[in-house]
Enzyme design. Structure first.
Site, short mmCIF file in Angstrom:
data_model
loop_
_atom_site.label_atom_id
_atom_site.label_comp_id
_atom_site.label_asym_id
_atom_site.label_seq_id
_atom_site.Cartn_x
_atom_site.Cartn_y
_atom_site.Cartn_z
N CYS A 9 70.92 13.81 -28.17
CA CYS A 9 72.35 13.56 -27.99
C CYS A 9 73.01 13.68 -29.36
O CYS A 9 72.48 14.35 -30.24
CB CYS A 9 72.61 12.23 -27.31
SG CYS A 9 72.26 10.76 -28.29
N ARG A 15 72.60 7.56 -25.47
CA ARG A 15 72.09 8.38 -24.37
C ARG A 15 70.66 8.85 -24.55
O ARG A 15 69.83 8.68 -23.65
CB ARG A 15 73.01 9.59 -24.16
CG ARG A 15 74.41 9.19 -23.74
CD ARG A 15 75.35 10.38 -23.74
NE ARG A 15 75.60 10.82 -25.12
CZ ARG A 15 76.26 11.92 -25.44
NH1 ARG A 15 76.73 12.71 -24.49
NH2 ARG A 15 76.48 12.23 -26.71
N ASP A 118 79.52 11.09 -23.68
CA ASP A 118 79.20 10.13 -24.73
C ASP A 118 79.97 8.82 -24.51
O ASP A 118 81.20 8.81 -24.52
CB ASP A 118 79.57 10.71 -26.09
CG ASP A 118 78.99 9.93 -27.26
OD1 ASP A 118 78.46 8.82 -27.05
OD2 ASP A 118 79.08 10.44 -28.39
#
Length: 147
Positions: A9, A15, A118
């Site tokens: 990520c 994440r 995000d």
């Protein structure tokens, strides 16, 4: 068979560590050996997992307390048999770093046709939504990797 999975990520604090730990947990429950790690294209190097993500994962029985963010490197890409990214721009960054990763780099949400937005600095609801998307995206990969 994929034995080394890398999740990617941006900052490597929300994440990708969540995906890494969920993939590892579920694949190991299926009785398969797997090495999983995560990295960020702009990692907050050595930072722990984000507090909300840690709490949400803890509620799922997954402890992220030992996680520390690390930067994506060409060496780490070469190590992996499978690279799973959260968004298309992450795939672009991976392939710019190492074009030979093309055949092994996919969206985590490949099977669900989903990018994982995000949640960083966007509040608890954004983190919960991202984690739900990650869980939904992990399950088809577990099925594929354990077949």
């Amino acid at each position: 068979m994929f034995k080394k999975v890398l999740t990617v990520c941006t900052g490597n604090i929300c994440r990708s560590p969540a995906a890494q730990f969920l993939l590892r947990q579920r694949i190991e429950r299926a009785g398969r050996p797997v090495e999983a790690c995560s990295a960020g294209i702009g990692a907050l190097v050595d930072h722990p997992a984000e507090e909300t993500t840690r709490a949400l994962m803890q509620a799922r029985g997954v402890d992220l307390s030992l996680h520390r963010a690390s930067q994506l490197t060409p060496e780490r890409l070469r190590w992996a048999d499978l690279v799973l990214v959260m968004e298309k721009h992450h795939r672009d960054a991976v392939l710019a770093m190492d074009p030979t990763a093309r055949g092994k780099t996919f969206l985590l949400g490949h099977w669900t046709r989903t990018e994982i937005p995000d949640p960083y600095r966007r509040g608890d609801a954004a983190h919960a939504e991202a984690l739900e998307l990650i869980e939904a995206a992990v399950d088809p990969w577990v099925s594929k990797l354990c077949a």
